[in-house]
Motif scaffolding. Structure first.
Motif, mmCIF file in Angstrom:
data_model
loop_
_atom_site.group_PDB
_atom_site.id
_atom_site.type_symbol
_atom_site.label_atom_id
_atom_site.label_comp_id
_atom_site.label_asym_id
_atom_site.label_seq_id
_atom_site.Cartn_x
_atom_site.Cartn_y
_atom_site.Cartn_z
ATOM 1 N N LEU A 86 0.820 -1.207 0.000
ATOM 2 C CA LEU A 86 0.000 0.000 0.000
ATOM 3 C C LEU A 86 0.861 1.268 0.000
ATOM 4 C CD1 LEU A 86 -0.577 1.698 2.954
ATOM 5 C CD2 LEU A 86 -1.542 -0.490 3.505
ATOM 6 N N LEU A 87 2.025 1.238 0.643
ATOM 7 C CA LEU A 87 2.922 2.404 0.589
ATOM 8 C C LEU A 87 3.439 2.626 -0.832
ATOM 9 C CD1 LEU A 87 4.946 1.981 3.892
ATOM 10 C CD2 LEU A 87 3.372 3.828 3.344
ATOM 11 N N ASN A 88 3.777 1.532 -1.502
ATOM 12 C CA ASN A 88 4.262 1.645 -2.871
ATOM 13 C C ASN A 88 3.156 2.110 -3.813
ATOM 14 O OD1 ASN A 88 6.259 1.487 -4.814
ATOM 15 N ND2 ASN A 88 5.694 -0.603 -5.382
ATOM 16 N N ASN A 89 1.928 1.571 -3.633
ATOM 17 C CA ASN A 89 0.807 2.006 -4.472
ATOM 18 C C ASN A 89 0.514 3.488 -4.270
ATOM 19 O OD1 ASN A 89 0.473 -0.531 -5.514
ATOM 20 N ND2 ASN A 89 -1.198 -1.099 -4.147
ATOM 21 N N HIS A 90 0.561 3.938 -3.024
ATOM 22 C CA HIS A 90 0.315 5.359 -2.740
ATOM 23 C C HIS A 90 1.416 6.242 -3.330
ATOM 24 C CE1 HIS A 90 -1.098 8.930 -0.690
ATOM 25 N NE2 HIS A 90 0.122 9.116 -0.222
ATOM 26 N N LYS A 91 2.639 5.726 -3.317
ATOM 27 C CA LYS A 91 3.754 6.502 -3.859
ATOM 28 C C LYS A 91 3.655 6.615 -5.381
ATOM 29 C CE LYS A 91 8.758 6.374 -3.920
ATOM 30 N NZ LYS A 91 9.922 5.595 -3.543
ATOM 31 N N LEU A 92 3.261 5.511 -6.026
ATOM 32 C CA LEU A 92 3.192 5.527 -7.489
ATOM 33 C C LEU A 92 1.932 6.216 -8.007
ATOM 34 C CD1 LEU A 92 4.447 1.913 -8.241
ATOM 35 C CD2 LEU A 92 5.728 4.045 -8.432
ATOM 36 N N HIS A 93 0.799 6.010 -7.348
ATOM 37 C CA HIS A 93 -0.479 6.573 -7.795
ATOM 38 C C HIS A 93 -1.193 7.232 -6.619
ATOM 39 C CE1 HIS A 93 0.237 4.090 -11.325
ATOM 40 N NE2 HIS A 93 0.322 3.023 -10.530
ATOM 41 N N PRO A 94 -0.740 8.389 -6.164
ATOM 42 C CA PRO A 94 -1.361 9.004 -4.987
ATOM 43 C C PRO A 94 -2.797 9.469 -5.231
ATOM 44 C CG PRO A 94 0.340 10.435 -5.890
ATOM 45 C CD PRO A 94 0.396 9.160 -6.647
ATOM 46 N N GLU A 95 -3.156 9.764 -6.466
ATOM 47 C CA GLU A 95 -4.514 10.233 -6.716
ATOM 48 C C GLU A 95 -5.531 9.094 -6.653
ATOM 49 O OE1 GLU A 95 -2.297 9.201 -10.272
ATOM 50 O OE2 GLU A 95 -1.979 10.886 -8.931
ATOM 51 N N THR A 96 -5.128 7.861 -6.998
ATOM 52 C CA THR A 96 -6.062 6.737 -6.919
ATOM 53 C C THR A 96 -5.999 6.049 -5.552
ATOM 54 O OG1 THR A 96 -4.433 5.250 -7.906
ATOM 55 C CG2 THR A 96 -6.024 6.281 -9.386
ATOM 56 N N TRP A 97 -4.804 5.917 -4.994
ATOM 57 C CA TRP A 97 -4.638 5.274 -3.694
ATOM 58 C C TRP A 97 -4.570 6.337 -2.606
ATOM 59 C CZ3 TRP A 97 -5.331 0.312 -2.653
ATOM 60 C CH2 TRP A 97 -5.314 -0.595 -3.716
ATOM 61 N N THR A 98 -5.705 6.907 -2.297
ATOM 62 C CA THR A 98 -5.775 7.930 -1.251
ATOM 63 C C THR A 98 -5.883 7.238 0.114
ATOM 64 O OG1 THR A 98 -8.175 8.006 -1.393
ATOM 65 C CG2 THR A 98 -6.941 9.554 -2.785
ATOM 66 N N ALA A 99 -5.745 8.021 1.165
ATOM 67 C CA ALA A 99 -5.821 7.482 2.524
ATOM 68 C C ALA A 99 -7.195 6.872 2.788
ATOM 69 C CB ALA A 99 -5.513 8.580 3.536
ATOM 70 N N GLU A 100 -8.256 7.495 2.253
ATOM 71 C CA GLU A 100 -9.604 6.979 2.470
ATOM 72 C C GLU A 100 -9.783 5.617 1.802
ATOM 73 O OE1 GLU A 100 -9.089 10.100 1.097
ATOM 74 O OE2 GLU A 100 -9.379 11.215 2.962
ATOM 75 N N LYS A 101 -9.268 5.482 0.585
ATOM 76 C CA LYS A 101 -9.415 4.222 -0.136
ATOM 77 C C LYS A 101 -8.612 3.116 0.545
ATOM 78 C CE LYS A 101 -9.002 1.918 -4.516
ATOM 79 N NZ LYS A 101 -8.567 1.929 -5.886
#
Length: 174
Positions: free
Chosen positions: A121-136
């Motif tokens: 999840l850290l890597n997904n948030h780093k690569l795609h922060p607009e899709t992998w938001t904290a809420e999601k």
């Protein structure tokens, strides 16, 4: 062999030695300070009724003492009370997201994540922060929003950067 000899010496004349120790005079009271001794003698000499008062038994106090009834019970420990009041609710579990990566984990309690999931999840948030938001992420992994915000704020995945040395010329990309 040595134990037999030591035991024989230790138990030799044991009963006589025990009887001798028992028949010895009992220890007397500790000696009083010389200054106190003289003061006590003076007081007893001037007031002989003090010795009678010390040795006399008071019938009234003894009868009152016989009327006293003490019933004690051990207090219940606070740990036992808390354990009795607080019964554990059954935990809810979820399956790991990428269970093909780690086969040894069968299920994960809700509100927790595995190391593999945390890195994912850290890597997904780093690569795609607009899709992998904290809420999601909180919704996907059944986590609290505050925990996810703290996780994204304070933890980062490794990133390897290779810098060319100063004496070599870097190859420019076209």
């Amino acid at each position: 062999m040595g134990a037999l000899v030591i035991r024989a010496i230790r138990n030799f004349n044991l009963e006589n030695r025990a009887q001798r120790e028992i028949s010895k005079m009992k220890p007397s009271a500790a000696p009083k300070h010389p200054a106190t001794k003289s003061l006590l003698r003076e007081q007893i000499g001037s007031h002989p009724e003090i010795t009678e008062e010390i040795t006399r038994k008071d019938g009234k106090l003894l009868s009152l003492l016989k009327d006293v009834y003490v019933d004690s019970k051990d207090p219940v420990s606070s740990v036992q009370v808390k354990a009795a009041e607080k019964h554990q609710e059954p935990k809810e579990f979820r399956l790991p997201k990428d269970h093909h990566i780690s086969m040894d984990i069968k299920n994960i309690p809700k509100g927790k994540i595995s190391i593999v999931e945390a890195l994912t999840l850290l890597n997904n948030h780093k690569l795609h922060p607009e899709t992998w938001t904290a809420e999601k992420i909180a919704q996907e992994y059944h986590l609290k929003q505050t925990d996810v915000n703290s996780l994204l704020k304070y933890f980062v995945t490794f990133e390897v950067k290779v810098f060319p040395s100063k004496d070599k010329k870097a190859i420019s990309s076209k």
